[in-house]
Design an enzyme around this catalytic site. Structure first.
Site, PDB file in Angstrom:
ATOM      1  N   CYS A 161       0.868  -1.190   0.000  1.00  0.00           N
ATOM      2  CA  CYS A 161       0.000   0.000   0.000  1.00  0.00           C
ATOM      3  C   CYS A 161       0.896   1.228   0.000  1.00  0.00           C
ATOM      4  CB  CYS A 161      -0.984  -0.016   1.169  1.00  0.00           C
ATOM      5  SG  CYS A 161      -0.253  -0.083   2.809  1.00  0.00           S
ATOM      6  N   ARG A 199      -2.098  -0.813   5.694  1.00  0.00           N
ATOM      7  CA  ARG A 199      -3.373  -1.329   5.194  1.00  0.00           C
ATOM      8  C   ARG A 199      -3.171  -2.686   4.513  1.00  0.00           C
ATOM      9  NH1 ARG A 199      -4.954   3.713   1.540  1.00  0.00           N
ATOM     10  NH2 ARG A 199      -2.709   3.903   1.561  1.00  0.00           N
TER      11      ARG A 199
END
Lengths: 138, 291
Positions: free
Chosen positions: B241, B246
């Site tokens: 990411c 994330r």
């Protein structure tokens, strides 16, 4: 309170109490007026913050009014917003645009909170200054 | 389907627990809260939970890297965590940072680590108990273990070698296509170039979770992660990411929920790739070809 007084306030605290102070600031962030509460799109999103935080700047060159909206589940962001509110709300446009860009760094939080997080506060300050300039130009 | 039934379908059902299970087992596990927001724990947390901060505690404060074995052991002992503890991690933002911490615990081979399905949000939404009282814990027993990066961590040089196996970019579609360019007076996110690693498929992390923050059921996850990306459960995967937080959540889903054997998180992510000199970058909706 002035920006200088806030820097002193944080500076006098031992590191262990600085986060507590920021938490107190976050609890004291004023609510936004109803028109912003109901229409957040009238405010500007601060993209540098990972939490959804919005700002609005009103008033005139003699007294600038600042509004911040950030969720309760983002106390750090609320704390940053509340510190900026305490330092800058009601001040003149000149005082705001001339505030040291490194004000967030001077609070001594980068080591405790991480520079990445403090960058969100820099983003807020940057946008407040830009919107204050826009207010003067309009 | 009950929450427990949903979890029992996953490939490693022991890696995820329900809020109900945790309520009943609070005394038998070590609960660890890891958030994006560093002050959140102090506003109220699950009774007995220990606070762990990813930025300031799991990272080396000088190099861009995680702690070494010596410092991880010291950290664990100071938190009152022992090597044979059952750890249940939870946090804000649908467990991004909790999944990140989970991944770091696995870099050190901590055996029994679990995620609280739905994280902090679901616990609070269900009106379960919170406290501001900080637990006092005796020093933990934690040996120094060597951090093992090979199995679950990818580095920049692994990206080219990984071709043509699937890479999953879990950022927003705007970040993936590269259309999100910074405007004047709008500082950007710390990458010199916008776009994605050529060949990477875009599966925004949010597609994997339901509205209450808990994971979707197995069949839905399989559709999103395999069918829609044209990949196979037997493939080797890399996720990334912006800084790897994330994508830890997607890494977790691939490894423990849909049962991919070989999946690595590229924590350098876009803040490294988007700044590297001379590497290929694709823009637009098409994955593009790595060349």
């Amino acid at each position: 309170m002035s920006a200088i007084e806030i820097v002193e306030e944080f500076g006098l605290m031992p590191d262990s109490d600085k986060l507590q102070l920021l938490l107190e600031y976050s609890e004291n962030l004023p609510e936004v007026p109803a028109k912003y509460g109901e229409n957040p799109e009238l405010m500007e999103r601060v993209e540098e913050c990972q939490a959804p935080v919005f700002i609005a700047v009103e008033g005139d060159a003699n007294a600038v009014e600042l509004y911040f909206s950030a969720p309760r589940e983002a106390p750090t962001t609320r704390g940053f917003a509340s510190v900026l509110h305490a330092a800058l709300n009601g001040k003149t446009a000149k005082e705001i645009t001339e505030l040291d860009d490194d004000f967030p760094g001077k609070l001594g939080l980068e080591k405790l909170i991480s520079p990445l997080r403090v960058r969100g506060m820099r983003g807020m300050l940057f946008r407040i200054k830009r919107k204050t300039k826009e207010l003067l130009d309009s | 389907m009950s929450e427990q039934e949903k979890i029992s379908q996953y490939s490693s059902p022991e890696a995820l627990v329900t809020t109900e299970w945790l309520t009943e087992n609070l005394d038998n596990v070590t609960v660890v809260e890891s958030n994006e927001d560093i002050l959140l724990y102090d506003t109220g947390h699950i009774p007995g939970a220990v606070k762990l901060d990813w930025h300031t505690e799991l990272n080396d404060q000088v190099r861009r890297d995680y702690l070494d074995g010596e410092h991880f052991a010291k950290l664990m002992r100071s938190k009152g965590i022992s090597r044979d503890d059952t750890i249940v991690l939870y946090g804000d933002k649908s467990n991004w940072w909790a999944a990140y911490a989970f991944w770091v615990f696995k870099l050190f081979g901590h055996e029994d680590v679990r995620l609280l399905d739905g994280g902090r949000m679901k616990w609070i939404a269900e009106g379960r108990e919170l406290t501001t009282e900080k637990p006092t814990r005796a020093e933990g027993l934690y040996p120094e273990v060597v951090r093992k990066d090979d199995e679950i961590r990818a580095f920049r040089d692994d990206i080219a070698k990984h071709q043509p196996s699937p890479i999953i970019d879990i950022r927003s579609p705007q970040e993936y296509t590269g259309e999100r360019l910074h405007m004047p007076d709008y500082p950007n996110e710390g990458a010199a170039r916008a776009g994605h690693i050529p060949s990477a498929k875009n599966v925004p992390w949010g597609k994997l979770v339901q509205e209450d923050g808990s994971f979707k059921a197995l069949e839905e996850l399989r559709t999103i992660l395999f069918e829609e990306t044209g990949s196979d459960p037997k493939d080797k995967f890399i996720t990334y990411c912006r800084i790897g937080e994330r994508s830890s959540l997607t890494w977790f889903a691939l490894k423990y929920l849909v049962g991919v054997k070989d999946v690595r998180n590229y924590d350098g992510s876009w803040t490294e790739w988007g700044n590297l000199v001379g590497v290929p970058i694709a823009q637009g909706e098409a994955p593009g070809v790595f060349a």
